[in-house]
Design a protein around this motif. Structure first.
Motif: not given
Length: 134
Positions: A86-89, A108-122, A125-128
């Protein structure tokens, strides 16, 4: 409406067609999983979707608020885990040249960090995500 149609192409490739536009793309299994690595792998697309979504929602916010986003691009790296595979990071480095005031940059940074794909990933999955202001 059906979003896309995907057809398997031997060996280990798919052809996905976006039904509304007719645009298509090919995927291939990665080299480390029996493929040729000739195209994006499905997990490459998942990681790339995160970065694309982040930039898209930033653009939407900027357009809706009459802001000039400036120049923005990013590079990403995807790391896989073995068991289960699986995707780890996902690491995304965003380079951004803008003249926006700091308060708008933070929004704008906050908007990016809370995008729909970010909120849809398990959540495992670590998002750096890093922003480098140029």
């Amino acid at each position: 409406m059906i979003t896309s149609s995907i057809k398997y192409i031997h060996p280990l490739k798919t052809n996905a067609t976006h039904n509304r536009s007719g645009n298509s793309l090919i995927t291939d299994a990665p080299i480390d999983n029996n493929g040729e690595g000739a195209y994006f792998s499905p997990t490459d697309l998942a990681a790339t979707s995160l970065a694309s979504c982040m930039l898209t929602v930033m653009g939407i916010y900027a357009d809706q608020n009459n802001l000039e986003l400036g120049e923005i691009k990013c590079d990403l790296q995807k790391e896989m885990a073995a068991n289960p595979r699986r995707i780890k990071v996902i690491t995304i480095n965003i380079d951004w040249k803008t003249n926006l005031p700091e308060n708008e940059i933070q929004k704008l940074k906050n908007v990016a960090l809370n995008c729909p794909v970010s909120k849809s990933l398990h959540p495992e999955i670590e998002q750096n995500i890093s922003f480098k202001m140029l």
